[in-house]
Design a protein around this motif. Structure first.
Motif, mmCIF file in Angstrom:
data_model
loop_
_atom_site.group_PDB
_atom_site.id
_atom_site.type_symbol
_atom_site.label_atom_id
_atom_site.label_comp_id
_atom_site.label_asym_id
_atom_site.label_seq_id
_atom_site.Cartn_x
_atom_site.Cartn_y
_atom_site.Cartn_z
ATOM 1 N N ASP A 107 32.612 51.813 -55.668
ATOM 2 C CA ASP A 107 31.935 50.367 -56.140
ATOM 3 C C ASP A 107 31.981 49.012 -56.326
ATOM 4 O OD1 ASP A 107 29.939 52.600 -55.817
ATOM 5 O OD2 ASP A 107 30.505 53.215 -58.286
ATOM 6 N N SER A 108 33.155 48.627 -57.383
ATOM 7 C CA SER A 108 33.412 47.461 -57.596
ATOM 8 C C SER A 108 34.862 46.800 -56.744
ATOM 9 C CB SER A 108 34.069 47.436 -58.786
ATOM 10 O OG SER A 108 35.709 48.390 -59.032
ATOM 11 N N CYS A 109 34.821 47.747 -55.967
ATOM 12 C CA CYS A 109 35.804 46.818 -54.441
ATOM 13 C C CYS A 109 37.680 46.215 -55.129
ATOM 14 C CB CYS A 109 34.700 46.172 -53.989
ATOM 15 S SG CYS A 109 33.317 46.494 -53.135
ATOM 16 N N GLU A 110 37.621 47.957 -56.095
ATOM 17 C CA GLU A 110 39.254 48.070 -56.590
ATOM 18 C C GLU A 110 39.746 48.072 -55.655
ATOM 19 O OE1 GLU A 110 39.429 47.154 -60.594
ATOM 20 O OE2 GLU A 110 37.116 47.264 -60.478
ATOM 21 N N PHE A 111 41.464 48.072 -54.946
ATOM 22 C CA PHE A 111 42.415 48.683 -54.539
ATOM 23 C C PHE A 111 43.516 48.401 -55.017
ATOM 24 C CE2 PHE A 111 41.384 45.304 -51.118
ATOM 25 C CZ PHE A 111 42.958 45.347 -51.307
ATOM 26 N N LYS A 112 44.888 49.173 -54.996
ATOM 27 C CA LYS A 112 45.689 48.716 -54.782
ATOM 28 C C LYS A 112 47.018 49.069 -53.397
ATOM 29 C CE LYS A 112 50.058 50.108 -57.778
ATOM 30 N NZ LYS A 112 50.792 51.314 -58.721
ATOM 31 N N LEU A 113 47.422 47.798 -53.188
ATOM 32 C CA LEU A 113 47.918 47.613 -52.390
ATOM 33 C C LEU A 113 49.582 48.164 -52.481
ATOM 34 C CD1 LEU A 113 48.431 46.046 -49.037
ATOM 35 C CD2 LEU A 113 49.269 44.139 -50.439
ATOM 36 N N ILE A 114 50.072 48.950 -51.780
ATOM 37 C CA ILE A 114 51.073 50.059 -52.174
ATOM 38 C C ILE A 114 52.088 49.158 -51.034
ATOM 39 C CG2 ILE A 114 52.159 52.197 -52.110
ATOM 40 C CD1 ILE A 114 49.615 53.234 -52.301
ATOM 41 N N ASP A 115 51.394 49.387 -49.552
ATOM 42 C CA ASP A 115 52.405 48.975 -48.588
ATOM 43 C C ASP A 115 52.310 47.382 -48.146
ATOM 44 O OD1 ASP A 115 54.680 48.632 -46.516
ATOM 45 O OD2 ASP A 115 54.018 50.312 -45.347
ATOM 46 N N SER A 116 52.223 46.229 -47.868
ATOM 47 C CA SER A 116 52.119 45.000 -47.785
ATOM 48 C C SER A 116 52.703 44.491 -46.182
ATOM 49 C CB SER A 116 53.007 43.157 -48.504
ATOM 50 O OG SER A 116 52.590 42.688 -47.955
ATOM 51 N N PRO A 117 51.528 44.517 -45.283
ATOM 52 C CA PRO A 117 52.114 44.222 -44.147
ATOM 53 C C PRO A 117 52.359 42.941 -43.898
ATOM 54 C CG PRO A 117 49.813 43.286 -44.735
ATOM 55 C CD PRO A 117 50.314 43.774 -45.888
ATOM 56 N N LEU A 118 52.359 42.436 -44.735
ATOM 57 C CA LEU A 118 53.322 40.748 -44.145
ATOM 58 C C LEU A 118 53.959 40.345 -45.497
ATOM 59 C CD1 LEU A 118 50.837 38.264 -42.733
ATOM 60 C CD2 LEU A 118 52.662 39.332 -41.526
ATOM 61 N N PRO A 119 55.164 39.691 -44.646
ATOM 62 C CA PRO A 119 55.853 38.935 -45.793
ATOM 63 C C PRO A 119 55.098 37.913 -46.616
ATOM 64 C CG PRO A 119 57.332 39.086 -43.908
ATOM 65 C CD PRO A 119 56.293 39.909 -43.828
ATOM 66 N N GLY A 120 55.111 38.090 -48.344
ATOM 67 C CA GLY A 120 54.507 36.930 -48.352
ATOM 68 C C GLY A 120 52.891 37.418 -49.405
ATOM 69 N N ILE A 121 52.492 38.238 -48.890
ATOM 70 C CA ILE A 121 51.200 38.748 -49.602
ATOM 71 C C ILE A 121 51.643 40.333 -50.698
ATOM 72 C CG2 ILE A 121 49.106 40.847 -48.429
ATOM 73 C CD1 ILE A 121 49.186 39.192 -46.042
ATOM 74 N N PRO A 122 51.834 39.825 -51.611
ATOM 75 C CA PRO A 122 52.666 40.958 -53.060
ATOM 76 C C PRO A 122 51.792 42.100 -53.105
ATOM 77 C CG PRO A 122 50.656 38.922 -53.805
ATOM 78 C CD PRO A 122 51.136 38.779 -52.250
ATOM 79 N N THR A 123 53.054 43.267 -53.494
ATOM 80 C CA THR A 123 51.248 43.887 -53.396
ATOM 81 C C THR A 123 50.614 44.352 -54.557
ATOM 82 O OG1 THR A 123 53.284 45.384 -54.503
ATOM 83 C CG2 THR A 123 52.915 45.529 -52.049
ATOM 84 N N GLY A 124 50.576 45.416 -54.966
ATOM 85 C CA GLY A 124 49.012 45.379 -56.133
ATOM 86 C C GLY A 124 47.996 45.249 -56.640
ATOM 87 N N LYS A 125 47.317 45.159 -57.605
ATOM 88 C CA LYS A 125 45.683 45.257 -57.742
ATOM 89 C C LYS A 125 44.784 44.022 -57.417
ATOM 90 C CE LYS A 125 45.806 45.945 -61.811
ATOM 91 N NZ LYS A 125 45.706 46.252 -63.677
#
Length: 957
Positions: free
Chosen positions: A692-710
């Motif tokens: 509903d609030s469009c929140e996710f946690k990135l576990i596996d980043s597709p590109l260097p420079g894009i940080p994982t996290g909330k």
């Protein structure tokens, strides 16, 4: 889950290029800008380049309606289109505010270009410092004028000129800054921001429009003859001019937006104070020193500016003036041994606005000259020693003053202010403004000793005191690993101090640094401990608290020195003539427009302080200034401006109401589509925290420079990374979806899994058919636009509504098989999509024809203006000859008669030459007109190509 075909469709919807006239053009920018959706701002931004052939626009909304936001939306759209050569020219005092607004609200990088970093880039790289595509360039008017040779060598995608009424006299040849900017920036698209496009003379309107497009009108003489005061008495002339400027000037009134922009009141309070005997003695001695026509202590090149600053520091506190006296004494001691110090840099340490004043202080007619390096004579050295002795005596007196009566009054005013806060149930917060860092430290100590210890936060140009550093370090620790930390130490520290003021402190003591680029609408008590002379600066200060989002009335307390008649008259001007401190809206357009950037107004105040000795002289000088302002403010041009620019309230209000509804719907759909696409493309790389609030946690980043996290798809500040359409992760998602190869497949759409009711899909449950998707690119009128075509048929060959195809591709689905390349309905589907493509091309050509027609009318008006100008010359010569004929007939003296005949012959010869010139120029105008119109039609000749397509067989479960 979405299929590759659905991913591709959504990626194209989110990223396709749109035309200038497309109302959807700003949806992507609006979805991520940290601004509330105010329809009048969207309307203004769309207006700015409604035609792809436009050279720009004047955005002339009334004060307080957010012209900076309007320009920011246009800038963001240009940036999103990778048109990143963008220049902003503003008063020096607003440069930092632009810098902060672009970063905080639009996530856009910018650089303030000034002498120091300009020279460094030039010397280090040997390249044009203005020629950068990595940052938006911001500079002041004087700097732009001085560096126009470098500026005009850059191919700017957009130039924004803020407070553009400063250039309204550009039609005068003596207006050097205006004419330099107009000439150098002529080839580029421009947005001019001003609440007062017309103040004293109708020719000002001509001047501002000529900066955008020098050929909009035929010329100044033609414009003046067509639209002078006498001509404008005719309603038909008014209407003609009104129609001509309608495509280039946009204005919204505050009365038209009150339905959705709520404003609270300003409540003024005055805190009077009487200086002590020692403080009065100190003031008298410094006044005597400053009133001298010559002194060694002040640099000749900036004597008036430094004098202004000293008057302000003297009014601030004895501690502020003592520090600067010490600087002057150092200067004189060094001067004796020919070892000059950087006096100006030392003054700037205490008076932060020095740099901005220095930028704006240069006269139009002459640049500041440097002090000459001359050898001092023995007698001059003796004079300097005498001056040193006098200054050291004054300095000793300043040091003996350990408390200021003004400071004691601050304690009373805070008690009164906080009582008002309690009555309104407003937060117990106060913002205190001073013009001196030394005064800031004195007030901090004073308040801490009187019950406010641990409740104070400081804010200034460096924010380098121990407590500010501690607040910043705690803030970094609290938000470690979140997107709230931008990486810019200056910006992050400012935000840390604002957060501390919001959540912990009761009082913020600030220098002018807090008047720019920070929002403090959670505070509704403001104290002008030091009152600026410049009304623009006062309005800027109050605007930190009294702004959109403020829930309570804002109490403004102003300190007045009752022993100083000039100080009292300055306050009267600001309060009664400028109306800064009371009411809902504060200062009006007429008032602020009448003083431009306020620097000349401050110079007038300074001259009164310098030249007037007695109360009678002070009153007479202020009365004269007030009378001048009255004539300027109450100019009869107000009625002209109202008639020319302003539409009926009812029409505008209804239009904005519809705009608000439409834009909200578009934004909701746009954000939902980005969310669905993100979840589908990233798949197992993320875990969805809250749908509903469009929140996710990135576990596996597709590109260097894009940080994982909330991550969170929201404009609100949080510890999560702010996910938005321009974020590198979103760009990767869209690019990945666009690159996907989509074969011919059969897809089953599972309506049961759809979170909302879609009537048109529900009605077709159990049905099947075919769908064709195509993206076409259309190039015309100097721009490229992309359109999505969708055609669907059911199993019986009946064509479905286009809305069915659009909604179908958003329903959860899965691939259930492949589709034969030569299926039976393919030919029919191809025919329908080709027909849809032909209809689109015809619609675009009709639209282009309307755009071209508008330009043709503009060209024909320009030709007619020039033709009238040529005719005017002939008319004037005919009139002169007729007068000479009458004079010749009436004259009896034969010698005088002969002289008149010779004058007639000269005039007749001039008329013959004028007729010849008229014929030649008329033919040239006709030729130029035909050439321009031919170019327009060539540009309008569009080319359409297919860039992507797929076909599917659909089935609704």
């Amino acid at each position: 889950m979405l299929t590759f075909q659905q991913q591709k469709y959504m990626a194209w919807e989110l990223s396709r290029k749109r035309s200038s006239v497309d109302d959807d053009k700003l949806t992507g920018v609006l979805s991520e800008a940290k601004v509330d959706l105010n329809p009048h701002q969207v309307e203004a931004a769309l207006f700015a380049f409604r035609s792809p052939l436009s050279m720009g626009a004047i955005l002339a909304d009334e004060v307080g309606l957010g012209k900076t936001i309007e320009a920011g939306l246009v800038i963001s759209q240009k940036w999103a289109e990778r048109k990143t050569h963008i220049l902003i020219i503003s008063p020096a005092t607003l440069r930092k505010q632009w810098n902060m607004e672009l970063e905080d609200k639009f996530f856009l990088p910018s650089i303030i270009m000034e002498k120091k970093n300009f020279n460094k880039i030039l010397n280090d790289t040997y390249t044009n410092p203005f020629d950068t595509k990595k940052s938006i360039v911001i500079c002041s008017y004087p700097f732009a004028r001085k560096q126009m040779e470098h500026i005009c060598r850059v191919n700017w995608d957009l130039v924004v000129i803020d407070e553009a009424h400063a250039l309204r006299n550009v039609y005068k040849s003596g207006n050097k800054t205006g004419n330099t900017l107009k000439k150098g920036l002529q080839p580029f698209k421009k947005i001019l921001l001003t609440a007062t496009p017309l103040q004293n003379d109708i020719k000002e309107l001509y001047g501002l429009i000529s900066i955008i497009d020098n050929n909009y009108f035929g010329g100044l003489s033609s414009f003046s003859s067509q639209y002078n005061k006498v001509a404008l008495r005719e309603e038909s002339t008014y209407e003609e001019l009104r129609q001509r400027i309608r495509p280039i000037v946009h204005r919204t009134l505050r009365s038209q937006v009150q339905a959705y922009v709520k404003y609270t009141n300003r409540i003024p309070l005055v805190q009077e104070y009487f200086p002590s005997d020692d403080e009065i003695e100190l003031a008298n001695k410094i006044n005597e020193y400053l009133e001298r026509p010559h002194s060694y202590g002040l640099p000749n090149s900036q004597r008036n500016l430094i004098t202004l600053i000293l008057y302000k520091l003297l009014a601030s506190s004895s501690f502020a003036i003592a520090g600067t006296l010490s600087t002057i004494i150092n200067r004189l001691e060094k001067l004796i041994v020919h070892n000059e110090i950087d006096f100006c840099a030392m003054v700037a340490e205490d008076y932060e606005e020095y740099g901005n004043y220095q930028e704006e202080w240069t006269d139009e007619e002459k640049e500041d000259s440097e002090d000459e390096n001359v050898y001092l004579t023995d007698s001059q050295i003796e004079e300097i020693k005498d001056e040193l002795k006098e200054l050291k005596d004054i300095y000793s007196l300043a040091l003996r003053i350990t408390s200021n009566s003004k400071g004691a009054c601050l304690l009373k005013s805070l008690q009164l202010g906080f009582k008002h806060m309690e009555e309104m149930h407003a937060p117990h917060k106060a913002l205190i403004f001073t013009e001196s860092r030394r005064t800031q430290m004195y007030l901090c100590q004073l308040l801490e000793e009187n019950g406010y210890e641990g409740k104070i936060v400081l804010f200034n140009g460096t924010n380098s005191d121990p407590k500010s550093n501690q607040i910043y370090n705690n803030w970094l620790q609290e938000h470690q690993g979140s997107s709230k930390i931008t990486g810019s130490k200056t910006a992050d520290k400012r935000q840390a101090l604002v957060d501390y003021f919001r959540n912990t402190a009761e009082i913020m003591i600030a220098t002018e640094a807090a008047a720019e680029g920070i929002n403090l609408q959670f505070c509704s008590l403001l104290v002008n401990y030091d009152l600026p002379w410049n009304p623009q600066r006062v309005e800027q200060r109050i605007g930190r608290c009294h702004r959109y989002g403020q829930k309570y009335d804002v109490v403004v307390i102003n300190f007045i020195n009752k022993s100083n008649r000039a100080d009292q008259r300055v306050y009267e001007l600001l309060d009664q003539k400028f109306n800064l401190f009371k009411g809902v809206f504060g200062a009006s357009d007429e008032v602020l427009g009448s003083i431009g950037n306020g620097i000349d107004f401050e110079k007038r105040i300074l001259s009164i302080y310098q030249q007037c000795r007695t109360t009678e002289e002070i009153d007479a000088a202020f009365d004269a200034l007030q009378l001048e302002m009255k004539d300027s403010i109450e100019s009869n041009m107000r009625q002209t401006r109202n008639s020319l620019f302003e539409n009926f309230d009812e029409e505008v209000i209804e239009k904005l109401r519809l705009r608000e509804t439409t834009e909200n719907q578009r934004l909701n759909q746009y954000n939902r589509m980005l969310w669905w696409l993100t979840c589908s493309v990233l798949g197992n790389r993320i875990t969805v925290s809250n749908n509903d609030s469009c929140e996710f946690k990135l576990i596996d980043s597709p590109l260097p420079g894009i940080p994982t996290g909330k991550y969170r798809l929201s404009k609100e500040d949080s510890d999560s990374y702010n996910y938005r359409i321009s974020h590198p992760l979103a760009k990767w998602v869209i690019d990945n979806a666009l690159r996907t190869v989509t074969g011919m497949t059969e897809i089953e759409f599972d309506y049961d899994r759809n979170p909302t009711i879609i009537s048109i899909i529900e009605q077709n449950r159990g049905n099947s058919g075919y769908l064709s998707f195509r993206v076409v690119r259309y190039s015309s009128l100097k721009e490229v636009e992309e359109h999505i075509l969708l055609v669907a048929i059911d199993s019986s060959g009946n064509e479905m509504e286009e809305s069915f195809a659009k909604r179908l591709l958003t329903v959860p689905a899965r691939v259930i098989g492949s589709l034969d390349n030569n299926f039976e309905q393919k030919e029919m589907l191809n025919g329908l999509i080709e027909n849809r493509m032909a209809v689109l091309q015809e619609e675009l050509e009709i639209r282009n024809s309307d755009i071209v027609n508008s330009e043709v009318i503009k060209i024909e008006n320009w030709v007619e203006d020039n033709r009238r100008s040529l005719q005017q010359k002939l008319i004037e010569l005919d009139k002169a000859i007729e007068e000479k004929n009458t004079e010749f007939i009436q004259e009896r003296n034969i010698r005088k008669k002969l002289a008149i005949q010779k004058e007639k012959d000269v005039l007749n010869e001039k008329r013959d030459l004028a007729w010849k010139e008229y014929d030649e120029k008329r033919e040239k105008l006709k030729s130029d007109k035909n050439a321009l119109i031919s170019q327009l039609y060539e540009l309008a000749d569009g080319k359409m190509e297919i860039v992507d397509e797929f076909m599917i067989k659909w089935r609704i479960k």
